[in-house]
Design an enzyme around this catalytic site. Structure first.
Site, PDB file in Angstrom:
ATOM      1  N   CYS A 114      -3.103 -48.303 -24.253  1.00 18.87           N
ATOM      2  CA  CYS A 114      -2.941 -49.872 -25.015  1.00 18.87           C
ATOM      3  C   CYS A 114      -2.089 -50.707 -24.512  1.00 18.87           C
ATOM      4  O   CYS A 114      -1.750 -51.850 -24.738  1.00 18.87           O
ATOM      5  CB  CYS A 114      -2.987 -49.463 -26.493  1.00 18.87           C
ATOM      6  SG  CYS A 114      -4.087 -48.454 -27.114  1.00 18.87           S
ATOM      7  N   HIS A 238       0.280 -55.492 -29.823  1.00 19.08           N
ATOM      8  CA  HIS A 238      -1.122 -54.830 -29.806  1.00 19.08           C
ATOM      9  C   HIS A 238      -1.571 -54.511 -31.401  1.00 19.08           C
ATOM     10  O   HIS A 238      -0.890 -54.279 -32.064  1.00 19.08           O
ATOM     11  CB  HIS A 238      -1.055 -53.481 -28.975  1.00 19.08           C
ATOM     12  CG  HIS A 238      -1.711 -52.342 -29.232  1.00 19.08           C
ATOM     13  ND1 HIS A 238      -3.146 -52.534 -28.801  1.00 19.08           N
ATOM     14  CD2 HIS A 238      -1.901 -51.211 -29.503  1.00 19.08           C
ATOM     15  CE1 HIS A 238      -4.016 -51.577 -29.108  1.00 19.08           C
ATOM     16  NE2 HIS A 238      -3.075 -50.531 -29.396  1.00 19.08           N
ATOM     17  N   ASN A 268      -8.869 -51.943 -32.988  1.00 16.26           N
ATOM     18  CA  ASN A 268      -8.169 -51.738 -31.775  1.00 16.26           C
ATOM     19  C   ASN A 268      -8.843 -51.649 -30.570  1.00 16.26           C
ATOM     20  O   ASN A 268      -9.812 -50.602 -30.296  1.00 16.26           O
ATOM     21  CB  ASN A 268      -7.461 -50.313 -31.970  1.00 16.26           C
ATOM     22  CG  ASN A 268      -6.407 -50.080 -30.951  1.00 16.26           C
ATOM     23  OD1 ASN A 268      -6.580 -50.427 -29.979  1.00 16.26           O
ATOM     24  ND2 ASN A 268      -5.474 -48.934 -31.121  1.00 16.26           N
TER      25      ASN A 268
HETATM   26  N1  COA Z   1     -11.225 -42.497 -45.297  1.00 15.89           N
HETATM   27  C1  COA Z   1     -10.661 -41.701 -46.273  1.00 15.89           C
HETATM   28  N2  COA Z   1      -9.696 -40.667 -46.043  1.00 15.89           N
HETATM   29  C2  COA Z   1      -9.275 -40.552 -44.985  1.00 15.89           C
HETATM   30  C3  COA Z   1      -9.792 -41.171 -43.851  1.00 15.89           C
HETATM   31  C4  COA Z   1     -10.637 -42.279 -43.898  1.00 15.89           C
HETATM   32  N3  COA Z   1     -11.237 -42.848 -42.776  1.00 15.89           N
HETATM   33  N4  COA Z   1      -8.862 -40.913 -42.658  1.00 15.89           N
HETATM   34  C5  COA Z   1      -8.266 -39.838 -43.203  1.00 15.89           C
HETATM   35  N5  COA Z   1      -8.146 -39.765 -44.593  1.00 15.89           N
HETATM   36  C6  COA Z   1      -7.586 -38.813 -45.448  1.00 15.89           C
HETATM   37  C7  COA Z   1      -6.963 -37.728 -45.003  1.00 15.89           C
HETATM   38  O1  COA Z   1      -7.738 -36.601 -44.704  1.00 15.89           O
HETATM   39  C8  COA Z   1      -5.723 -37.302 -45.770  1.00 15.89           C
HETATM   40  O2  COA Z   1      -6.404 -36.754 -46.721  1.00 15.89           O
HETATM   41  P1  COA Z   1      -5.714 -35.461 -47.577  1.00 15.89           P
HETATM   42  O3  COA Z   1      -4.367 -36.134 -48.368  1.00 15.89           O
HETATM   43  O4  COA Z   1      -6.837 -35.037 -48.577  1.00 15.89           O
HETATM   44  O5  COA Z   1      -5.275 -34.413 -46.743  1.00 15.89           O
HETATM   45  C9  COA Z   1      -5.293 -38.800 -46.467  1.00 15.89           C
HETATM   46  O6  COA Z   1      -6.373 -39.461 -46.044  1.00 15.89           O
HETATM   47  C10 COA Z   1      -4.064 -39.168 -46.068  1.00 15.89           C
HETATM   48  O7  COA Z   1      -4.152 -38.931 -44.460  1.00 15.89           O
HETATM   49  P2  COA Z   1      -3.112 -39.709 -43.362  1.00 15.89           P
HETATM   50  O8  COA Z   1      -3.348 -39.310 -41.982  1.00 15.89           O
HETATM   51  O9  COA Z   1      -1.826 -39.468 -43.911  1.00 15.89           O
HETATM   52  O10 COA Z   1      -3.654 -41.194 -43.589  1.00 15.89           O
HETATM   53  P3  COA Z   1      -2.497 -42.352 -43.154  1.00 15.89           P
HETATM   54  O11 COA Z   1      -2.071 -43.267 -44.025  1.00 15.89           O
HETATM   55  O12 COA Z   1      -1.518 -41.867 -42.280  1.00 15.89           O
HETATM   56  O13 COA Z   1      -3.612 -43.367 -42.446  1.00 15.89           O
HETATM   57  C11 COA Z   1      -4.364 -43.735 -40.094  1.00 15.89           C
HETATM   58  C12 COA Z   1      -4.356 -42.586 -41.169  1.00 15.89           C
HETATM   59  C13 COA Z   1      -5.147 -43.046 -38.980  1.00 15.89           C
HETATM   60  C14 COA Z   1      -5.073 -44.812 -40.596  1.00 15.89           C
HETATM   61  C15 COA Z   1      -2.650 -44.036 -39.863  1.00 15.89           C
HETATM   62  O14 COA Z   1      -2.260 -43.034 -39.438  1.00 15.89           O
HETATM   63  C16 COA Z   1      -2.611 -44.882 -38.410  1.00 15.89           C
HETATM   64  O15 COA Z   1      -3.428 -45.876 -38.425  1.00 15.89           O
HETATM   65  N6  COA Z   1      -1.994 -44.303 -37.601  1.00 15.89           N
HETATM   66  C17 COA Z   1      -1.847 -44.967 -36.248  1.00 15.89           C
HETATM   67  C18 COA Z   1      -2.996 -44.819 -35.425  1.00 15.89           C
HETATM   68  C19 COA Z   1      -2.993 -45.487 -34.057  1.00 15.89           C
HETATM   69  O16 COA Z   1      -2.680 -46.863 -34.311  1.00 15.89           O
HETATM   70  N7  COA Z   1      -3.449 -45.341 -33.027  1.00 15.89           N
HETATM   71  C20 COA Z   1      -3.636 -46.106 -32.121  1.00 15.89           C
HETATM   72  C21 COA Z   1      -2.605 -46.352 -31.413  1.00 15.89           C
HETATM   73  S1  COA Z   1      -2.634 -47.257 -29.876  1.00 15.89           S
END
Ligand code: COA
Length: 313
Positions: A114, A238, A268
Site C-alpha cells: 500500500c 492511504h 482499501n
Molecule cells: N463483522 C462483524 N464482526 C467482526 C467482523 C466483521 N466483519 N470482523 C471481525 N469481527 C469481530 C471479531 O471476530 C471480534 O469478535 P470477538 O470479540 O467475538 O472475538 C470482534 O469483531 C472484534 O474484532 P477486532 O479484530 O478486535 O476488531 P477491530 O475493531 O480491530 O476491527 C478491523 C477489525 C480489521 C476492521 C481493524 O482491526 C482494522 O481495520 N485494522 C487495520 C487493517 C488494515 O487497515 N489493513 C490494511 C493496511 S494497509
C-alpha cells in the site's frame, strides 16, 4: 534521507478507473457473519468496486491521465506501475500497459504494497533527475483476487481500482519538496499473502502500527521539506480505515476537512488508493497551483512512505 532542495517533478495530468461492479456492505451481509452497521462504524467503508484486471484498469487510468496531460505515448519515457497484484509473474504488467498505450519508453513494476505509489513518486523524481522527460506513474490493483471472501476480518476492507499521473521534468514551479521512505520487515507477518494464496492479517496490530508509522513518516517528510503541518493544503493518506485516518489526523494536528477520505465508496485499494484520492481531490477542485500536498502510505512489510509535493496544474 529525503531532502530535495530543487525538484523538477511536475504533475501535468491525472486520471482514474474503477470497475463497474459495486459490492455493498449489504451484499456482504448475505455471505458473511457481519452487518452494514459493524463495517461502517469500524472502517468507514460502505461499498467497494470489484472486477477487471490490473492491466485493464491500469490502461484505462493511464489513458485518462495522458488525455488530461495532452500527451500521447510517444511523449512518455517510462511506465512505472505500482502494484502488489500483477496479472502475471512474467511479464511485468507494466509491459502490457506500455504496449496498449503506445508508450515509446520503458516499463517496470514496483511492489511496496500500500506504500507503493509514494515509493513510485520518489522513484519518478529520481528518474526525471536522471534525464527522463515524462513518466506515466500508475497505481493499479485487483485486491479482490487476493481476498478470502469467507474471512470477515479482511473481505470487508479491500477493493479494486486504478489511478495514474503523468509527471514531467520541469524547471518551473511544483515538485517533490521532501520525502521519507521506510520499512520494518520484523513486522512482515502482520499482513501477508503467499503466492497463490489469500490475505492473512492481524488487524488490531496492523491498526496500531499503521497509526504510529504514518504519523512519524509524515512528520519526517514535513521536516525534510522544511514545512509544518499548517503549511499543508491537503493531506492525502492511504485509505485503509477511517478510524486510522482520524487517529493520524489528530496526532498530526490536521483537521479532517483538509484530509481526503474516499473510503466509503472504494475501500482499501492498496497502491491505487493514494492516486485515486489525489485524482478525486483534483476532480473536485480541491487542489490549486502552489498547494502543498502531503501523501502518506503504509502497509504490508511493514512499509511506509511519505512525500510533500507542490501541486502545479
Ligand atoms: N463483522 C462483524 N464482526 C467482526 C467482523 C466483521 N466483519 N470482523 C471481525 N469481527 C469481530 C471479531 O471476530 C471480534 O469478535 P470477538 O470479540 O467475538 O472475538 C470482534 O469483531 C472484534 O474484532 P477486532 O479484530 O478486535 O476488531 P477491530 O475493531 O480491530 O476491527 C478491523 C477489525 C480489521 C476492521 C481493524 O482491526 C482494522 O481495520 N485494522 C487495520 C487493517 C488494515 O487497515 N489493513 C490494511 C493496511 S494497509
Amino acid at each position: 534521507m529525503g531532502d530535495v532542495p530543487s525538484s523538477h517533478t511536475r504533475i501535468i495530468g491525472w486520471g482514474s478507473a474503477l470497475p463497474d461492479k459495486v459490492i455493498t456492505n449489504a451484499d456482504l451481509e448475505r455471505t458473511l457473519d457481519t452487518t452494514d452497521e459493524w463495517i461502517l462504524s469500524r472502517t468507514g467503508i460502505r461499498e467497494r468496486r470489484i472486477g477487471g484486471t490490473t492491466t485493464s484498469l491500469g490502461i484505462a487510468a493511464g489513458r485518462a491521465a495522458m488525455e488530461r496531460a495532452g500527451v500521447t505515448g510517444d511523449a512518455i519515457d517510462l511506465v512505472l506501475l505500482c502494484t502488489s497484484t500483477p496479472d502475471a509473474a512474467l511479464p511485468a504488467s507494466a509491459n502490457v500497459i506500455q504496449h496498449e498505450l503506445g508508450v515509446r519508453g520503458g516499463a517496470v513494476d514496483l511492489n511496496a504494497a500500500c506504500s507503493g505509489f509514494v515509493y513510485g513518486l520518489v522513484a519518478t523524481d529520481g528518474f526525471l533527475r536522471a534525464g527522463l522527460r515524462r513518466i506515466l506513474l500508475i497505481g493499479s490493483e485487483t485486491m479482490s483476487r487476493l481476498v478470502d471472501w469467507d474471512d470477515r476480518g479482511t473481505a470487508i476492507l479491500f477493493g479494486d481500482g486504478a489511478a495514474a499521473v503523468v509527471a514531467e521534468r520541469s524547471e518551473g514551479p511544483g515538485g517533490l519538496l521532501g520525502f521519507d521512505l521506510g520499512s520494518d520487515g520484523s513486522m512482515s507477518h502482520l499482513l501477508t499473502a503467499e503466492v497463490g494464496g489469500t490475505i492473512r492479517m492481524e488487524g488490531q496490530e496492523v491498526f496500531r502500527q499503521a497509526v504510529r508509522v504514518m504519523v512519524e513518516s509524515a512528520q519526517r517528510a514535513l521536516h525534510h521539506a522544511g514545512l509544518g503541518i499548517d503549511d499543508i493544503a491537503l493531506f492525502v493518506p492511504h485509505q485503509a480505515n477511517a478510524r486510522i485516518l482520524t487517529s493520524a489526523c489528530t496526532r498530526l494536528g490536521i483537521s479532517e476537512d483538509r484530509t481526503m477520505n474516499n473510503l466509503a465508496n472504494v475501500g482499501n485499494t492498496s497502491a491505487a488508493s493514494i492516486p485515486l484520492a489525489l485524482s478525486m481531490a483534483a476532480e473536485a477542485g480541491r487542489l490549486a497551483p502552489g498547494d502543498r500536498v502531503l501523501v502518506t502510505g503504509f502497509g504490508a512489510g511493514m512499509s511506509w512512505a511519505s512525500a510533500v509535493i507542490e501541486w502545479a496544474t
